[in-house]
Design a protein around this motif. Structure first.
Motif, short mmCIF file in Angstrom:
data_model
loop_
_atom_site.label_atom_id
_atom_site.label_comp_id
_atom_site.label_asym_id
_atom_site.label_seq_id
_atom_site.Cartn_x
_atom_site.Cartn_y
_atom_site.Cartn_z
N VAL A 1 8.06 5.22 -2.36
CA VAL A 1 7.16 4.47 -1.47
C VAL A 1 7.79 4.45 -0.08
O VAL A 1 8.94 4.03 0.08
CB VAL A 1 6.99 3.02 -1.97
CG1 VAL A 1 6.08 2.23 -1.03
CG2 VAL A 1 6.43 3.00 -3.39
N ILE A 2 7.06 4.94 0.93
CA ILE A 2 7.62 4.96 2.29
C ILE A 2 6.75 4.13 3.22
O ILE A 2 5.55 4.38 3.36
CB ILE A 2 7.73 6.41 2.83
CG1 ILE A 2 8.51 7.29 1.85
CG2 ILE A 2 8.42 6.41 4.19
CD1 ILE A 2 8.73 8.73 2.32
N VAL A 3 7.36 3.13 3.83
CA VAL A 3 6.65 2.25 4.75
C VAL A 3 6.64 2.90 6.13
O VAL A 3 7.69 3.17 6.71
CB VAL A 3 7.32 0.85 4.79
CG1 VAL A 3 6.65 -0.04 5.83
CG2 VAL A 3 7.27 0.21 3.40
N GLY B 1 7.60 -4.32 13.29
CA GLY B 1 7.36 -5.77 13.31
C GLY B 1 6.69 -6.31 12.05
O GLY B 1 6.79 -7.51 11.77
N VAL B 2 6.00 -5.46 11.31
CA VAL B 2 5.30 -5.95 10.11
C VAL B 2 5.98 -5.51 8.81
O VAL B 2 5.48 -5.78 7.72
CB VAL B 2 3.80 -5.51 10.09
CG1 VAL B 2 3.04 -6.13 11.24
CG2 VAL B 2 3.65 -4.00 10.09
N CYS B 3 7.16 -4.85 8.91
CA CYS B 3 7.82 -4.32 7.72
C CYS B 3 8.12 -5.37 6.66
O CYS B 3 8.00 -5.11 5.46
CB CYS B 3 9.13 -3.63 8.11
SG CYS B 3 8.86 -1.98 8.73
N GLY B 4 8.51 -6.57 7.11
CA GLY B 4 8.81 -7.66 6.16
C GLY B 4 7.58 -8.06 5.38
O GLY B 4 7.62 -8.18 4.14
N ASP B 5 6.47 -8.26 6.08
CA ASP B 5 5.21 -8.64 5.41
C ASP B 5 4.77 -7.54 4.45
O ASP B 5 4.29 -7.82 3.34
CB ASP B 5 4.09 -8.86 6.45
CG ASP B 5 4.35 -10.09 7.30
OD1 ASP B 5 5.19 -10.93 6.89
OD2 ASP B 5 3.73 -10.21 8.38
N VAL B 6 4.95 -6.29 4.89
CA VAL B 6 4.54 -5.16 4.04
C VAL B 6 5.39 -5.14 2.77
O VAL B 6 4.86 -4.98 1.67
CB VAL B 6 4.66 -3.83 4.82
CG1 VAL B 6 4.50 -2.63 3.89
CG2 VAL B 6 3.62 -3.76 5.94
N ALA B 7 6.70 -5.33 2.91
CA ALA B 7 7.60 -5.33 1.74
C ALA B 7 7.19 -6.43 0.76
O ALA B 7 7.15 -6.22 -0.46
CB ALA B 7 9.05 -5.51 2.18
N GLN B 8 6.86 -7.60 1.31
CA GLN B 8 6.46 -8.73 0.46
C GLN B 8 5.17 -8.38 -0.30
O GLN B 8 5.03 -8.69 -1.48
CB GLN B 8 6.22 -9.96 1.34
CG GLN B 8 5.91 -11.20 0.54
CD GLN B 8 5.96 -12.46 1.40
OE1 GLN B 8 5.75 -12.39 2.63
NE2 GLN B 8 6.25 -13.58 0.78
N SER B 9 4.24 -7.71 0.39
CA SER B 9 2.96 -7.39 -0.24
C SER B 9 3.08 -6.28 -1.28
O SER B 9 2.35 -6.28 -2.28
CB SER B 9 1.94 -6.94 0.82
OG SER B 9 1.81 -7.92 1.81
N LEU B 10 3.98 -5.33 -1.03
CA LEU B 10 4.04 -4.20 -1.97
C LEU B 10 4.95 -4.47 -3.17
O LEU B 10 4.76 -3.90 -4.26
CB LEU B 10 4.43 -2.90 -1.25
CG LEU B 10 5.84 -2.69 -0.67
CD1 LEU B 10 6.85 -2.30 -1.74
CD2 LEU B 10 5.79 -1.63 0.41
N ALA B 11 5.94 -5.36 -2.99
CA ALA B 11 6.97 -5.57 -4.02
C ALA B 11 6.41 -5.85 -5.43
O ALA B 11 6.89 -5.26 -6.40
CB ALA B 11 7.93 -6.67 -3.59
N PRO B 12 5.40 -6.73 -5.56
CA PRO B 12 4.92 -7.04 -6.92
C PRO B 12 4.33 -5.84 -7.65
O PRO B 12 4.21 -5.87 -8.88
CB PRO B 12 3.82 -8.10 -6.68
CG PRO B 12 4.00 -8.58 -5.29
CD PRO B 12 4.67 -7.49 -4.54
N HIS B 13 3.96 -4.79 -6.91
CA HIS B 13 3.29 -3.65 -7.54
C HIS B 13 4.21 -2.47 -7.79
O HIS B 13 3.80 -1.45 -8.31
CB HIS B 13 2.11 -3.20 -6.66
CG HIS B 13 1.24 -4.33 -6.23
ND1 HIS B 13 0.44 -5.00 -7.14
CD2 HIS B 13 1.08 -4.94 -5.04
CE1 HIS B 13 -0.19 -5.98 -6.49
NE2 HIS B 13 0.19 -5.96 -5.22
#
Ligand SMILES: NC(=O)C1=CN([C@@H]2O[C@H](COP(=O)(O)OP(=O)(O)OC[C@H]3O[C@@H](n4cnc5c(N)ncnc54)[C@H](O)[C@@H]3O)[C@@H](O)[C@H]2O)C=CC1
Ligand SMILES: O=C(O)C(=O)Cc1ccc(O)cc1
Length: 307
Positions: free
Chosen positions: A70-72, A77-89
């Motif tokens: 998985v590559i973000v 600036g939004v990397c933290g929010d993206v990591a939080q959203s993708l982590a459960p999946h």
């Protein structure tokens, strides 16, 4: 497809870099299956129209579920929010990476959300253009360019190996360094030049209408080069300067000192000093060309694709 670097690739953010990776991964056989995800409905629609991936979605679960890499590829600036959203999946054992132009802030924002931090291998391809969005990407963007990896100290060796293989398949040369070293080097070689370009174009603009039209009319190649850089995406560069604040301010301090030296030489009529200075900088340009690093990415990419 013989021996791809990964089976199922998920790209979060399908702008210039995400869409270039998608194109390259397919063209050079780096992934068997490619899913792209973007928060913008318009971008997802365009990614589908362009046929960039097997799946184009606004849904994290659909993109990330089952992916082994998985590559973000969003603004930093939004990397933290993206990591939080993708982590459960995330599938267990998946390698997570990014392409952010700053590493320290991205690592600090993303790592706390990941359950397998040793498999988070940050990366930064030193390749891009002043354009953004899914239409601006191209498969050859990374050919013969550097991609810097900044693995954590406890990094999973297999994860580093997988990501290295992936970027090499895309045509990049891979180098590994620490996060702090990356951010200091890039502050000087990329972030400061962009700041200088934004500043000089802003200065010309501040002179008002008459000067502005003369600037456009008579712009010599030096200024034209600055306008290309200063046309780079405002959100991306706002995020970079905020995220790499300390290193950029340190380099800017040094830059201002050196500029004062040049200013004094001009004021004093120190021709010898100026000559010596400019000769030294010409040698740097020569060594860049000798190392084959002179290909400006936009032209290089288009030439290579015959566009
Ligand atoms: N543009 C360049 O020359 C280079 C950029 N980079 C890095 O690559 C990253 C991406 O840059 P570009 O591709 O140029 O940007 P871009 O603006 O072309 O694409 C970014 C994409 O991310 C999407 N996005 C924004 N927030 C999101 C979210 N929360 N969830 C999902 N998608 C979201 C946007 O809709 C957009 O499609 C940045 O971190 C930048 O620092 C690295 C090397 C070169
Ligand atoms: O367009 C240019 O000249 C660039 O410098 C592209 C670029 C922008 C940001 C990066 O982190 C790496 C490369």
């Amino acid at each position: 497809m013989a021996d791809p670097a990964c089976e199922r690739l998920a790209l979060i953010g399908v702008g210039l870099i995400g869409s270039s990776i998608a194109r390259a991964a397919r063209q050079f056989g780096a992934a068997r299956h490619v899913a792209v995800m973007d928060s913008s409905q318009e971008v997802v629609r365009r990614a589908s129209e362009l046929g960039l991936a097997d799946v184009a979605t606004q849904d994290y679960a659909q993109a990330v579920g089952g992916a082994d890499l998985v590559i973000v590829c969003t603004p930093v600036g939004v990397c933290g929010d993206v990591a939080q959203s993708l982590a459960p999946h995330l599938q267990k054992g998946a390698v997570v990476s990014d392409v952010g132009s700053v590493k320290g802030a991205v690592v600090a924002q993303m790592t706390p959300h990941l359950t397998e931090p040793a498999r988070f291998i940050p990366a930064h391809p030193i390749a891009g253009t002043e354009f953004s969005g899914p239409d601006s990407g191209f498969a050859t963007l990374f050919q013969n360019r550097w991609c810097i990896l900044t693995p954590p100290e406890n990094a999973d060796a297999a994860a580093v190996e997988k990501l290295t293989k992936f970027w090499m398949r895309l045509g990049a040369n891979v180098e590994t360094m620490s996060v702090a070293h990356h951010d200091a080097v890039l502050a000087l070689t990329s972030h400061l030049p962009h700041l200088i370009a934004y500043n000089i174009v802003g200065t010309a603009d501040d002179f008002g209408d008459e000067t502005r039209s003369e600037v456009i009319k008579f712009s010599a190649s030096g200024f034209r080069d600055f306008t290309r850089i200063a046309a780079s995406d405002p959100i991306m560069w706002r995020d970079i300067f905020l995220a790499n604040k300390d290193a950029v301010l340190q380099m800017l301090g040094r830059f201002n000192e050196d500029l004062s030296v040049l200013q004094r030489m001009i004021r004093r009529g120190d021709g010898e000093g100026l000559l010596e200075f400019f000769s030294r900088t010409r040698d740097i340009r020569r060594s860049i060309i000798e190392q084959g690093q002179d290909t400006a990415a936009p032209d290089f990419g288009r030439r290579a694709e015959g566009r």
